[in-house]
Design an enzyme around this catalytic site. Structure first.
Site, short mmCIF file in Angstrom:
data_model
loop_
_atom_site.label_atom_id
_atom_site.label_comp_id
_atom_site.label_asym_id
_atom_site.label_seq_id
_atom_site.Cartn_x
_atom_site.Cartn_y
_atom_site.Cartn_z
N HIS A 157 -31.26 -13.67 -22.57
CA HIS A 157 -30.47 -12.48 -22.88
C HIS A 157 -29.91 -11.83 -21.62
O HIS A 157 -30.51 -11.86 -20.56
CB HIS A 157 -31.24 -11.48 -23.76
CG HIS A 157 -32.40 -10.77 -23.14
ND1 HIS A 157 -32.26 -9.58 -22.47
CD2 HIS A 157 -33.72 -11.05 -23.12
CE1 HIS A 157 -33.44 -9.15 -22.07
NE2 HIS A 157 -34.36 -10.04 -22.43
N GLU A 216 -30.52 -8.01 -27.03
CA GLU A 216 -31.88 -8.48 -27.30
C GLU A 216 -32.85 -7.32 -27.27
O GLU A 216 -33.77 -7.22 -28.07
CB GLU A 216 -32.28 -9.55 -26.27
CG GLU A 216 -33.60 -10.24 -26.57
CD GLU A 216 -34.82 -9.53 -26.00
OE1 GLU A 216 -35.95 -9.99 -26.29
OE2 GLU A 216 -34.70 -8.52 -25.30
N GLU A 217 -32.61 -6.42 -26.32
CA GLU A 217 -33.56 -5.32 -26.10
C GLU A 217 -33.59 -4.34 -27.27
O GLU A 217 -34.47 -3.50 -27.35
CB GLU A 217 -33.22 -4.56 -24.81
CG GLU A 217 -33.34 -5.41 -23.54
CD GLU A 217 -34.77 -5.75 -23.15
OE1 GLU A 217 -35.70 -5.44 -23.94
OE2 GLU A 217 -34.96 -6.33 -22.07
N ASP A 260 -36.85 -16.09 -21.20
CA ASP A 260 -36.86 -14.64 -21.09
C ASP A 260 -38.00 -14.23 -20.18
O ASP A 260 -39.17 -14.36 -20.56
CB ASP A 260 -37.02 -14.02 -22.48
CG ASP A 260 -36.81 -12.51 -22.47
OD1 ASP A 260 -36.55 -11.95 -21.39
OD2 ASP A 260 -36.91 -11.90 -23.55
N HIS A 311 -39.39 -3.43 -17.70
CA HIS A 311 -38.64 -2.35 -18.39
C HIS A 311 -38.60 -1.07 -17.56
O HIS A 311 -38.50 0.02 -18.13
CB HIS A 311 -39.22 -2.05 -19.78
CG HIS A 311 -38.87 -3.09 -20.81
ND1 HIS A 311 -39.27 -3.03 -22.12
CD2 HIS A 311 -38.13 -4.23 -20.72
CE1 HIS A 311 -38.80 -4.07 -22.78
NE2 HIS A 311 -38.12 -4.81 -21.96
#
Ligand SMILES: *[C@@H]1O[C@H](CO)[C@@H](O)[C@H](O)[C@H]1NC(C)=O
Ligand SMILES: *[C@@H]1O[C@H](CO)[C@@H](O)[C@H](O)[C@H]1NC(C)=O
Ligand SMILES: [Zn+2]
Ligand SMILES: [Zn+2]
Length: 469
Positions: free
Chosen positions: A253, A297-298, A326, A399
């Protein structure tokens, strides 16, 4: 798409150069740390276009998409496509709650609608997971629901269906409620979402006691949600060469979360995959290879979901295999796939629902992945195997704003991009040993609700993503 004639000539020329069949050692040898780092640094530059992130729909993400698309087009080796779709973008907003003028620490939940409501508080029986828990008294009032058993989003939609004007979810443990999301954007089959907030810790126990004793207390909820519809693109590039009835799909992604530039997550996978796609044109393939660069994707595997839903049954049946990359260069990287020749200890992990592999598994397509760990904590035993620090996350910047170039483990990036190159080369040559995609399973029959990845972990070593329950 405008194709200028020089590119057409180039494409004919490069196809005729591709004489030898790709093999794993050659493709692996073509992978260099210098080129991987060059791509990765570009991603950081792109993130500067939009407040240090590359979240879908942002200028930084769009620049990422253009970079990939242009580089692939220049090879002339692929049919490339921008696959446009829209999705609701949501970011952390503000939520507050007070009762009889006393404010309570509140948690904003993604997908909550904005609103200001003041109304009497009414306790919901049991855990509010069934319609029966919501009595007529809830209508016009604020439903007070205990956390547990079913998702927050389900409770809120049931409260909405019962006519509540707002809801609060109170905690059954100290600390913040995990998850922080209603899970999916809407639940039309259950009921409408209403302004809601989750209360932090157990500070509200006195309040709950008073309500249970039958006191009339008026509560106020204030929610400012950040939500808007955004357009974005997957980049899909399929080799012109190779058997188009047996397509090997390799995906990563391209979007980041709002918090940071997303360099391990998932600049590592997407740029590794891009580099493989830029080297592959030196050879020929037996089976077609499709490189898929997913967006959003997130926000719950939205791009891969869109792609698979958009394929006709016939096109879907041609997808022989899916490979997912990923997070493949985590600073304290784990080895969660099997390396037969390299003498490294590996630990296999089951699939969860934390990345785009889930979309393909749900469609009954054989699937594999490379993963070097996200927010999970390295155990003592793993630290011994991998020369790491026990008690520290595989990616402590997972993140987070600090997921920049310094967060990229270059050795892991090279090792795992070579592993990905091995898989691409192997299956581009032959699909021996790979079962045909299941025809028994109707597409997406096993679909489970996808979560907003802003608030939950990707699948970690043996951990399912947290659901807000
Ligand atoms: C990013 O691209 C999408 C899709 O083409 C477009 O709708 C959007 O406006 C672009 N965003 C920015 C910030 O340029
Ligand atoms: C896929 O999307 C394209 C472009 O929006 C559309 O023309 C096509 O009909 C779609 N196919 C399927 C099977 O949904
Ligand atoms: Zn993520
Ligand atoms: Zn990811």
């Amino acid at each position: 798409m405008k194709i200028t004639s020089p590119i057409v000539f180039l494409s004919i020329a490069s196809l005729s150069w591709a004489q030898d069949l790709v093999d794993s050692p050659n493709l692996q040898n073509a992978i260099s740390s210098t080129r991987l780092l060059t791509h990765t640094r570009r991603l950081v530059e792109f993130s500067r276009l939009s407040n240090g992130n590359r979240v879908f729909g942002s200028a930084g993400h769009n620049a990422t998409v253009d970079y990939i698309k242009n580089a692939l087009d220049e090879t002339g080796y692929y049919d490339t496509q921008l696959q446009t779709f829209s999705y609701l973008f949501s970011a952390s907003g503000i939520a507050s709650f007070s009762a009889s003028g006393t404010p309570y620490a509140s948690v904003y939940l993604t997908y909550v609608p904005s609103g200001d409501v003041s109304a009497p508080l009414v306790i919901v029986n049991n855990l509010g997971c069934q319609t029966g828990g919501y009595t007529a008294a809830v209508a016009g009032n604020i439903a007070v629901i205990k956390r547990g058993t079913c998702e927050f989003g389900h409770k809120v939609a049931l409260a909405g269906a019962a006519g509540a004007v707002g809801a609060i979810i109170y905690n059954n443990e100290d600390g913040a409620v995990p998850g922080g999301t209603l899970g999916v954007i809407s639940r039309p089959d259950v009921g409408p979402y209403i302004p809601v907030t989750a209360l932090f810790g157990l500070d509200d126990s006195a309040l709950i006691g008073e309500l249970s004793a039958g006191q009339r207390i008026v509560g106020s909820i204030h929610v400012e949600a950040v939500i808007d519809e955004r357009y974005t693109n997957n980049v899909i590039a399929t080799t012109k060469l190779g058997d188009q009835n047996n397509v090997v799909v390799a995906g990563a992604h391209t979007d980041s979360v709002v918090a940071g530039p997303g360099i391990d997550e998932d600049g590592s996978g997407s740029m590794g995959l891009l580099e493989i796609a830029l080297q592959l044109p030196k050879w020929r393939v037996t089976n077609a290879v499709r490189f898929a660069f997913w967006s959003a994707e997130e926000f719950g595997l939205i791009g891969s979901d869109y792609d698979l839903a958009n394929l006709s049954e016939e096109e879907r049946s041609k997808v022989a295999l899916y490979l997912n990359f990923d997070m493949i260069a985590s600073p304290q990287h784990g080895i969660f796939q099997h390396y037969t020749k390299a003498e490294v200890k590996s630990m296999l992990v089951p699939f969860g629902s934390g990345s785009d592999y889930r979309t393909f598994l749900d469609a009954g397509i054989p699937t594999g992945a490379i993963f070097s760990g996200s927010g999970g904590i390295m155990t003592d035993e793993q630290a011994g195997w991998w020369n790491g620090l026990a008690g520290v996350a595989y990616d402590k910047c997972y993140h987070e704003a600090c997921d920049g170039v310094d967060n990229l483990n270059v050795d892991a990036s090279v090792l795992n991009t070579k592993a990905a190159a091995h898989a691409v080369a192997k299956y581009a040559r032959s699909l021996d040993g790979i079962p045909r995609p299941s025809t028994e399973l109707p597409a997406r029959s096993l679909k489970i609700p996808r979560q907003s990845h802003d608030e939950i972990s990707h699948q970690d070593c043996r951990h399912e993503p947290l659901l807000a329950i």
